[in-house]
Design an enzyme around this catalytic site. Structure first.
Site, PDB file in Angstrom:
ATOM      1  N   ASN A   9      38.898   2.733  53.888  1.00 55.40           N
ATOM      2  CA  ASN A   9      38.432   3.488  55.055  1.00 55.40           C
ATOM      3  C   ASN A   9      38.965   4.914  54.913  1.00 55.40           C
ATOM      4  OD1 ASN A   9      37.792   4.548  57.525  1.00 55.40           O
ATOM      5  ND2 ASN A   9      39.215   3.266  58.698  1.00 55.40           N
ATOM      6  N   HIS A  94      36.491   0.347  65.194  1.00 57.40           N
ATOM      7  CA  HIS A  94      37.830   0.748  64.727  1.00 57.40           C
ATOM      8  C   HIS A  94      38.645   1.269  65.913  1.00 57.40           C
ATOM      9  CE1 HIS A  94      41.029   2.964  62.760  1.00 57.40           C
ATOM     10  NE2 HIS A  94      40.790   2.228  61.690  1.00 57.40           N
ATOM     11  N   GLY A 230      43.534   2.490  54.957  1.00 57.18           N
ATOM     12  CA  GLY A 230      43.269   3.902  55.235  1.00 57.18           C
ATOM     13  C   GLY A 230      43.952   4.798  54.214  1.00 57.18           C
TER      14      GLY A 230
HETATM   15  P1  PGA Z   1      46.203   2.841  57.331  1.00 56.71           P
HETATM   16  O1  PGA Z   1      44.827   2.739  58.133  1.00 56.71           O
HETATM   17  O2  PGA Z   1      46.068   1.975  56.094  1.00 56.71           O
HETATM   18  O3  PGA Z   1      46.342   4.293  56.988  1.00 56.71           O
HETATM   19  O4  PGA Z   1      47.270   2.332  58.233  1.00 56.71           O
HETATM   20  C1  PGA Z   1      44.141   1.519  58.238  1.00 56.71           C
HETATM   21  C2  PGA Z   1      42.879   1.700  59.043  1.00 56.71           C
HETATM   22  O5  PGA Z   1      42.889   2.426  60.044  1.00 56.71           O
HETATM   23  O6  PGA Z   1      41.823   1.114  58.720  1.00 56.71           O
END
Ligand code: PGA
Length: 251
Positions: A9, A94, A230
């Site tokens: 993502n 999300h 993310g």
């Molecule tokens: P992160 O985000 O891996 O940066 O914690 C995950 C997401 O929001 O899908």
């Protein structure tokens, strides 16, 4: 056997120069046959990323869509448009969209129906924030999100779920194994109640500060079928070890 899926993502990150990272991710993952890879760049890059991934097994997805097929919705994109650009999947609900735009379960559900109508698979996100967890209401909250967000007719052909506790997203503080296993169990039970046997094969991902250092332990959990990533998905050197850990995890 459930699909295993590593989802990138990219959020509102990524310019033309980063399309090469998408290709590098796909090339790096090409021998990792135990895991499927889905890259969700900003909508402006979907067509470019789809072109760059031609000849690889990696898929491209969107991060949101409108529920309607078309019409007077300035600034929005329909699922059919995203599909035409090359997307096969779309992330919906999300926590950043739920928080910033007040997206409700009913809206997420309507978007999912619109996405399915255009032939997209939906990656439906649920997760509680810190206040809800501290109040001891995390399971009830997430279960209600699941029931409210998923349309009738969901199954592994059109739906992936992702449990992303808000307090773990982008904070570097991943949920611990017990928290994830308990919640994934509750989500699976909610899906089975709602959808019957079709729910058994719906992949259930975890998201929230997943990185190479915690991926192996995460994917050792029997109820975790993959990850929504993310920050650690933007560069092939960070994301490929996560895909490798998923592909190598015991089933
Ligand atoms: P992160 O985000 O891996 O940066 O914690 C995950 C997401 O929001 O899908």
């Amino acid at each position: 056997m459930r699909q295993r899926l590593a989802v990138a993502n990219w959020k509102m990150n990524g310019h033309l120069a980063d399309v090469a990272q998408a290709r590098a991710i796909a090339d790096g993952a090409k021998d990792m046959t135990g895991a499927d890879v889905l890259i969700c760049p900003p909508a402006t890059l979907i067509a470019e990323v789809a072109r760059a991934l031609e000849g690889t097994a990696a898929l491209v997805g969107a991060q949101d869509c409108h529920a309607a097929a078309g019409g007077a919705h300035t600034g929005d994109l329909s699922a059919a448009m995203l599909r035409e650009a090359g997307a096969t999947h779309v992330i919906l609900g999300h926590s950043e969209r739920r928080a910033a735009y007040g997206e409700s379960d009913a809206q997420v559900r309507a978007k999912a129906e619109g996405a399915w109508a255009a032939g997209l698979v939906t990656v439906l996100c649920v997760g509680e924030d810190e206040a809800v967890r501290d109040a001891g209401e995390a399971e009830a909250f997430v279960t209600a999100q699941v029931e409210g967000s998923v349309p009738d007719g969901a199954g592994p052909h059109n739906t992936v779920f992702a449990y992303e506790p808000v307090w773990a997203v982008g904070t570097g503080r991943s949920a611990d194994a017990e928290t994830i296993e308990r919640m994934h169990g509750a989500i699976r039970r909610a899906l089975l109640r709602r959808l019957g046997d079709a729910a058994e094969a719906i992949p259930l991902l975890y998201g929230g500060s997943v990185k190479a250092a915690n991926a192996e332990a995460l994917f050792a959990l029997p109820q975790v079928d993959g990850a929504l990533v993310g920050g650690a998905s933007l560069k092939a050197e960070d994301f490929c070890p996560i895909i490798a850990a998923l592909a190598a995890a015991p089933r």
